[in-house]
Design an enzyme around this catalytic site. Structure first.
Site, PDB file in Angstrom:
ATOM      1  N   ALA A  66       0.852  -1.197   0.000  1.00 27.31           N
ATOM      2  CA  ALA A  66       0.000   0.000   0.000  1.00 27.31           C
ATOM      3  C   ALA A  66       0.884   1.243   0.000  1.00 27.31           C
ATOM      4  O   ALA A  66       2.101   1.153   0.168  1.00 27.31           O
ATOM      5  CB  ALA A  66      -0.888  -0.001   1.239  1.00 27.31           C
ATOM      6  N   LYS A  67       0.286   2.369  -0.193  1.00 31.77           N
ATOM      7  CA  LYS A  67       1.006   3.648  -0.045  1.00 31.77           C
ATOM      8  C   LYS A  67      -0.014   4.742   0.187  1.00 31.77           C
ATOM      9  O   LYS A  67      -1.151   4.657  -0.279  1.00 31.77           O
ATOM     10  CB  LYS A  67       1.791   3.968  -1.333  1.00 31.77           C
ATOM     11  CG  LYS A  67       2.954   4.891  -1.093  1.00 31.77           C
ATOM     12  CD  LYS A  67       4.098   4.115  -0.497  1.00 31.77           C
ATOM     13  CE  LYS A  67       5.383   4.850  -0.421  1.00 31.77           C
ATOM     14  NZ  LYS A  67       6.505   3.931  -0.202  1.00 31.77           N
ATOM     15  N   GLY A  68       0.412   5.779   0.906  1.00 30.45           N
ATOM     16  CA  GLY A  68      -0.452   6.933   1.124  1.00 30.45           C
ATOM     17  C   GLY A  68       0.309   8.204   0.829  1.00 30.45           C
ATOM     18  O   GLY A  68       1.535   8.192   0.755  1.00 30.45           O
TER      19      GLY A  68
END
Ligand code: GLU
Length: 427
Positions: free
Chosen positions: A107-109
């Site tokens: 994931a990444k934000g």
């Protein structure tokens, strides 16, 4: 110049995944799933600024794939970040956690903002509000953020506190990269740079280069670059050049990294330009300094800044024998081919910079069991996991006669496909 005007990053990662799935006969149902991100959340949220104004910020949290476990990946604060970049970085996390075989997805934000222009109180309010906005996704069993470019342990502490307030009890394992006092892990702060050094050591052995006295150039002197420079210097390397967004410093005898760190943290105001222990690079021009650094004759080049630094335009100038990708996506696909043709050993990001997420995993495990290890224990685990992953990738690289990036993707994609096929499709 903005790095992200074109939506190219995710396309590049997908093209490579696609090609390698084809070569490996990965089942079609797995390949097509990896072509998309499982969940993408875009949020627009208000933050009260110190002068009383309200500003609306845009943030993202993207889960690429969670077949192998809870999704994992950092949060980036940067003015140029776009959704496509977050997708690409999330996909790289899926591959990275699979290459080092830790039970996570990717994931990444990100939040589009310039943290350097925000006060601490603004940064705190922005972080707390963003945390609530993405609380649909994050959690210790579902999706676990960590620091990335522009964020740090303090930001993780605010995320942990905000999430915990919502629950009514402390949930340390909701983020990693926290300060030690609230459930962070020994060794996490320097883990990415430390991991790069372990990888550099293993790669140097392959190239029959003695690390003792080997020359190193490091692009970027943030969390990753500075820790890599420090650990490489400790391993006996001669770090001859370091450059960041404001300039570069060069010393053919080797820079004193501890002095450079002191300078950056004090007089240098966060940057390396003006350091007395080295000569200014690029005539004091930051862009030229970075170009000069990438083309320096040296044994090991560590690009540890941002994406797309080694491109088709400058790859021919790279003279290093080994490139250890400290940053995510520092080499474009065209540049990759040029480096490969030149016989340069490129250790890809998904392996080279995986030390950060490995110690994130160790922090998460310690938080889940409320039992903490000392630094030696953490570093032993890190060394073991990185060495095992490197050897596995090297083995494929030799057996299949492919470059290290392709080999790393092969390791990851095989593990991902096995997980997806074993779980099957719901319903
Ligand atoms: N942001 C880091 C990376 O790109 C660390 C991610 C994590 O620890 O979850 O690998």
């Amino acid at each position: 110049m903005s790095r992200n005007t074109e939506e190219q990053g995710f396309k590049n990662v997908k093209e490579l995944i696609n090609d390698i799935c084809g070569q490996m006969n990965i089942p079609e149902i797995c390949r097509v799933r990896l072509m998309e991100c499982e969940r993408e959340l875009t949020v627009h949220f208000p933050v009260r600024m110190d002068d009383g104004r309200v500003e609306v910020f845009t943030g993202f949290r993207v889960v690429h794939n969670d077949s192998r476990g809870p999704s994992k990946g950092g949060i980036r604060y940067h003015p140029d970040v776009i959704l496509d970049e977050v997708r690409a970085l999330a996909a790289l996390m899926t591959l990275k956690t699979a290459v080092v075989n830790i039970p996570y997805g990717g994931a990444k934000g990100a939040v589009i903002c310039n943290p350097e222009l925000l006060s601490q109180t603004e940064l705190e309010r922005l972080t707390r509000r963003y945390t609530v906005e993405i609380s649909l996704l994050i959690g210790p069993d579902s999706d676990v953020p960590a620091p990335d470019v522009g964020t740090n342990p303090q930001v993780m502490a605010w995320i942990m506190d905000t999430y915990s307030m919502g629950k009514g009890y402390s949930v340390p394992a909701v983020v990693t990269g926290k300060p030690l006092d609230i459930g962070g892990s020994e060794g996490r702060l320097e883990a990415t740079g430390h991991g790069c050094t372990i990888i550099a050591q293993l790669a140097a052995k392959q190239k029959q280069i003695n690390l003792e006295g080997a020359t190193v150039a490091v692009q970027g002197f943030g969390n990753v670059g500075s820790a890599a420079a420090r650990w490489l210097a400790r391993a006996g390397c001669r770090v001859i050049a370091v450059a960041d967004v404001k300039g570069g410093t060069y010393n053919s005898k080797g820079l004193n990294i501890e002095d450079l760190l002191k300078y950056r943290n004090g007089e240098g105001g966060g940057f390396v330009a003006g350091f007395k222990g080295g000569e200014a690079m690029g005539n004091g021009n930051a862009k030229l300094a970075n170009a000069e650094l990438l083309g320096l004759p040296c044994d090991i080049l560590v690009p540890a800044a941002l994406e797309n630094q080694i491109t088709a335009a400058n790859a021919a100038q790279v003279k290093a024998k080994i490139v250890v990708e400290g940053a995510n996506g520092p080499t474009t696909p065209d540049a990759d081919r040029i480096l490969c043709d030149k016989g340069i050993l490129v250790v890809p990001d998904v392996l080279a910079n995986a030390g950060g997420v490995v110690v994130s995993y160790l922090e998460w495990v310690q938080g889940m069991q409320s039992f903490y290890w000392d630094e030696t224990e953490v570093n032993n685990y890190l060394g073991g996991l990185m060495t095992k992953a490197f050897n596995k990738v090297l083995h494929i690289n030799e057996d299949e006669k492919v470059d290290m990036r392709t080999a790393a993707y092969m390791v990851a994609l095989r593990r991902l496909a096995t997980a997806m096929m074993t779980r099957g499709i719901f319903p």
